[in-house]
Motif scaffolding. Structure first.
Motif, PDB file in Angstrom:
ATOM      1  N   UNK A   1       4.741 -22.653 -54.798  1.00  0.00           N
ATOM      2  CA  UNK A   1       6.117 -22.244 -55.054  1.00  0.00           C
ATOM      3  C   UNK A   1       6.721 -21.742 -53.752  1.00  0.00           C
ATOM      4  N   UNK A   2       7.106 -22.673 -52.901  1.00  0.00           N
ATOM      5  CA  UNK A   2       7.638 -22.317 -51.591  1.00  0.00           C
ATOM      6  C   UNK A   2       9.043 -21.724 -51.723  1.00  0.00           C
ATOM      7  N   UNK A   3       9.332 -20.800 -50.856  1.00  0.00           N
ATOM      8  CA  UNK A   3      10.643 -20.160 -50.874  1.00  0.00           C
ATOM      9  C   UNK A   3      11.030 -19.796 -49.440  1.00  0.00           C
ATOM     10  N   UNK A   4      12.306 -19.805 -49.192  1.00  0.00           N
ATOM     11  CA  UNK A   4      12.818 -19.414 -47.880  1.00  0.00           C
ATOM     12  C   UNK A   4      13.378 -18.002 -47.992  1.00  0.00           C
ATOM     13  N   UNK A   5      12.860 -17.084 -47.183  1.00  0.00           N
ATOM     14  CA  UNK A   5      13.308 -15.697 -47.275  1.00  0.00           C
ATOM     15  C   UNK A   5      13.817 -15.208 -45.924  1.00  0.00           C
ATOM     16  N   UNK A   6      15.003 -14.601 -45.907  1.00  0.00           N
ATOM     17  CA  UNK A   6      15.452 -13.935 -44.682  1.00  0.00           C
ATOM     18  C   UNK A   6      14.610 -12.676 -44.475  1.00  0.00           C
ATOM     19  N   UNK A   7      14.399 -12.289 -43.251  1.00  0.00           N
ATOM     20  CA  UNK A   7      13.575 -11.111 -42.974  1.00  0.00           C
ATOM     21  C   UNK A   7      14.344 -10.120 -42.118  1.00  0.00           C
ATOM     22  N   UNK A   8      14.057  -8.852 -42.334  1.00  0.00           N
ATOM     23  CA  UNK A   8      14.704  -7.802 -41.557  1.00  0.00           C
ATOM     24  C   UNK A   8      14.003  -7.644 -40.201  1.00  0.00           C
ATOM     25  N   UNK A   9      14.607  -6.877 -39.349  1.00  0.00           N
ATOM     26  CA  UNK A   9      14.098  -6.732 -37.988  1.00  0.00           C
ATOM     27  C   UNK A   9      12.693  -6.132 -37.962  1.00  0.00           C
ATOM     28  N   UNK A  10      12.359  -5.314 -38.979  1.00  0.00           N
ATOM     29  CA  UNK A  10      11.031  -4.703 -39.039  1.00  0.00           C
ATOM     30  C   UNK A  10       9.928  -5.745 -39.208  1.00  0.00           C
ATOM     31  N   UNK A  11      10.312  -6.952 -39.645  1.00  0.00           N
ATOM     32  CA  UNK A  11       9.358  -8.067 -39.748  1.00  0.00           C
ATOM     33  C   UNK A  11       9.513  -9.003 -38.551  1.00  0.00           C
ATOM     34  N   UNK A  12      10.752  -9.341 -38.238  1.00  0.00           N
ATOM     35  CA  UNK A  12      11.020 -10.312 -37.183  1.00  0.00           C
ATOM     36  C   UNK A  12      10.405  -9.886 -35.847  1.00  0.00           C
ATOM     37  N   UNK A  13      10.613  -8.628 -35.455  1.00  0.00           N
ATOM     38  CA  UNK A  13      10.188  -8.177 -34.129  1.00  0.00           C
ATOM     39  C   UNK A  13       8.664  -8.194 -33.960  1.00  0.00           C
ATOM     40  N   UNK A  14       7.883  -7.555 -34.849  1.00  0.00           N
ATOM     41  CA  UNK A  14       6.427  -7.596 -34.642  1.00  0.00           C
ATOM     42  C   UNK A  14       5.840  -8.995 -34.776  1.00  0.00           C
ATOM     43  N   UNK A  15       6.426  -9.827 -35.650  1.00  0.00           N
ATOM     44  CA  UNK A  15       5.914 -11.184 -35.814  1.00  0.00           C
ATOM     45  C   UNK A  15       6.198 -12.010 -34.560  1.00  0.00           C
ATOM     46  N   UNK A  16       7.398 -11.856 -34.005  1.00  0.00           N
ATOM     47  CA  UNK A  16       7.759 -12.573 -32.782  1.00  0.00           C
ATOM     48  C   UNK A  16       6.848 -12.145 -31.623  1.00  0.00           C
ATOM     49  N   UNK A  17       6.632 -10.843 -31.491  1.00  0.00           N
ATOM     50  CA  UNK A  17       5.795 -10.339 -30.396  1.00  0.00           C
ATOM     51  C   UNK A  17       4.353 -10.808 -30.533  1.00  0.00           C
ATOM     52  N   UNK A  18       3.865 -10.883 -31.769  1.00  0.00           N
ATOM     53  CA  UNK A  18       2.496 -11.357 -31.982  1.00  0.00           C
ATOM     54  C   UNK A  18       2.374 -12.834 -31.593  1.00  0.00           C
ATOM     55  N   UNK A  19       3.306 -13.654 -32.057  1.00  0.00           N
ATOM     56  CA  UNK A  19       3.246 -15.085 -31.766  1.00  0.00           C
ATOM     57  C   UNK A  19       3.357 -15.335 -30.266  1.00  0.00           C
ATOM     58  N   UNK A  20       4.276 -14.632 -29.603  1.00  0.00           N
ATOM     59  CA  UNK A  20       4.450 -14.810 -28.166  1.00  0.00           C
ATOM     60  C   UNK A  20       3.183 -14.411 -27.402  1.00  0.00           C
ATOM     61  N   UNK A  21       2.507 -13.358 -27.863  1.00  0.00           N
ATOM     62  CA  UNK A  21       1.298 -12.906 -27.171  1.00  0.00           C
ATOM     63  C   UNK A  21       0.127 -13.861 -27.377  1.00  0.00           C
ATOM     64  N   UNK A  22       0.149 -14.629 -28.465  1.00  0.00           N
ATOM     65  CA  UNK A  22      -0.953 -15.529 -28.779  1.00  0.00           C
ATOM     66  C   UNK A  22      -0.756 -16.943 -28.230  1.00  0.00           C
ATOM     67  N   UNK A  23       0.455 -17.276 -27.888  1.00  0.00           N
ATOM     68  CA  UNK A  23       0.743 -18.653 -27.472  1.00  0.00           C
ATOM     69  C   UNK A  23       0.038 -19.043 -26.169  1.00  0.00           C
ATOM     70  N   UNK A  24      -0.312 -18.044 -25.373  1.00  0.00           N
ATOM     71  CA  UNK A  24      -0.989 -18.334 -24.117  1.00  0.00           C
ATOM     72  C   UNK A  24      -2.451 -18.720 -24.319  1.00  0.00           C
ATOM     73  N   UNK A  25      -2.959 -18.485 -25.532  1.00  0.00           N
ATOM     74  CA  UNK A  25      -4.353 -18.823 -25.822  1.00  0.00           C
ATOM     75  C   UNK A  25      -4.460 -20.304 -26.184  1.00  0.00           C
ATOM     76  N   UNK A  26      -5.444 -20.967 -25.635  1.00  0.00           N
ATOM     77  CA  UNK A  26      -5.606 -22.397 -25.899  1.00  0.00           C
ATOM     78  C   UNK A  26      -5.872 -22.661 -27.373  1.00  0.00           C
ATOM     79  N   UNK A  27      -6.607 -21.744 -28.015  1.00  0.00           N
ATOM     80  CA  UNK A  27      -6.929 -21.925 -29.434  1.00  0.00           C
ATOM     81  C   UNK A  27      -5.665 -21.897 -30.282  1.00  0.00           C
TER      82      UNK A  27
END
Length: 316
Positions: A186-212
């Motif tokens: 049951x897929x759904x599209x949800x807008x997210x507040x900054x309290x989610x957007x910011x830590x998720x963005x920072x996590x993804x950016x920090x992991x992108x440098x890893x080859x895995x």
């Protein structure tokens, strides 16, 4: 009463030391837990009327025990902790009866610990929310901040987080949205507040440098594979809670990732969200694509404390 010593002249440590010796047949962990309970109970008694001069056996009444347990219940301590408190005080009372003949009956007799309803929503107390946020901050990792934010600030299921795909994560400088809903497809599209957007963005950016990470389609990775499993998220939360101090642990020991979702639903309702909004956001949708209000109602049941407060407003 035992006439061989004056109870007025004894300090709390005398009772603690004697009680500790009486528990030597139990495991070290149980002894430590029981003694900690009695210390806290004595501290509570000292704050009650007539308790300013330290512990006296005559303070140990059924009224005192039931009032203390009720306060712990109102403070949202877990059912398992309430049972432990009753057991510890019962053993302490039994020792006072058998060793010193200072009590006639065990004051815990007849006190029932109310069972928590299986379907009742988990509403976290302000203290529990404070502790969890502090633990995430003290942990200091971007991964912990992102995982916690998805449960606490977006009401995601464990499977929503573990199966979150990179291409379903849309994060801009100020806005963001997620396409989630692995459970039941049951897929759904949800807008997210900054309290989610910011830590998720920072996590993804920090992991992108890893080859895995560059070869994985999932947001959260595992040391053993390309995807962090549901079991892995539960393990993460247990590890996070294990860093709590003793007084913190008593309040959060049985909190699960799904409890974060329950608490999100409750806070959304407090913020004025209609049930239909909460249903759609959490993914409570019928086969016909309509909001499953009955499911959402289970998540947002009013608490007993809230009902008691409303009773105060009743007029005849």
């Amino acid at each position: 009463m035992n006439k061989t010593f004056n109870t007025e002249a004894l300090d709390n440590q005398f009772w603690i030391d004697g009680y500790t010796q009486s528990l030597q047949h139990l495991s070290v962990g149980t002894v430590d837990a029981y003694v900690r309970v009695i210390r806290q109970f004595m501290g509570w008694l000292e704050q009650m009327p007539g308790g300013s001069e330290g512990f006296h056996p005559e303070q140990l009444t059924k009224t005192a025990v039931s009032t203390y347990i009720k306060q712990l219940e109102n403070d949202h301590l877990s059912l398992s902790h309430l049972v432990r408190v009753k057991s510890a005080i019962s053993a302490f009372s039994k020792w006072l009866m058998e060793e010193h003949r200072l009590l006639q009956i065990n004051p815990t007799r007849g006190i029932d610990i109310p069972e928590q309803a299986l379907l009742a929503p988990r509403i976290l107390s302000p203290d529990q929310r404070y502790i969890l946020k502090n633990l995430v901050e003290r942990d200091g990792t971007k991964r912990s901040a992102a995982l916690f934010a998805l449960g606490y600030w977006a009401g995601c299921r464990v499977s929503d987080s573990s199966f979150l795909l990179l291409h379903n994560t849309h994060l801009g400088p100020k806005i963001g949205s997620l396409y989630v809903g692995h459970k039941g497809n049951k897929m759904r599209n949800i807008p997210i507040m900054n309290e989610v957007r910011k830590p998720l963005y920072e996590y993804i950016e920090s992991e992108r440098s890893l080859s895995k990470f560059s070869s994985s389609k999932y947001v959260f990775l595992s040391k053993r594979g390309e995807q962090l499993s549901d079991k892995g998220i539960h393990h993460w939360l247990r590890t996070l809670k294990s860093n709590a101090r003793k007084d913190e642990w008593l309040l959060i020991e049985d909190i699960t990732y799904h409890d974060l979702r329950h608490d999100f639903a409750h806070r959304a309702r407090e913020a004025g969200w209609p049930l239909e909004y909460v249903s759609v956001y959490l993914g409570h949708i019928t086969k016909r694509g309509l909001p499953a209000i009955e499911t959402t109602v289970r998540y947002t049941q009013p608490s007993q404390e809230g009902i008691r407060e409303k009773l105060k407003d009743m007029r005849g």
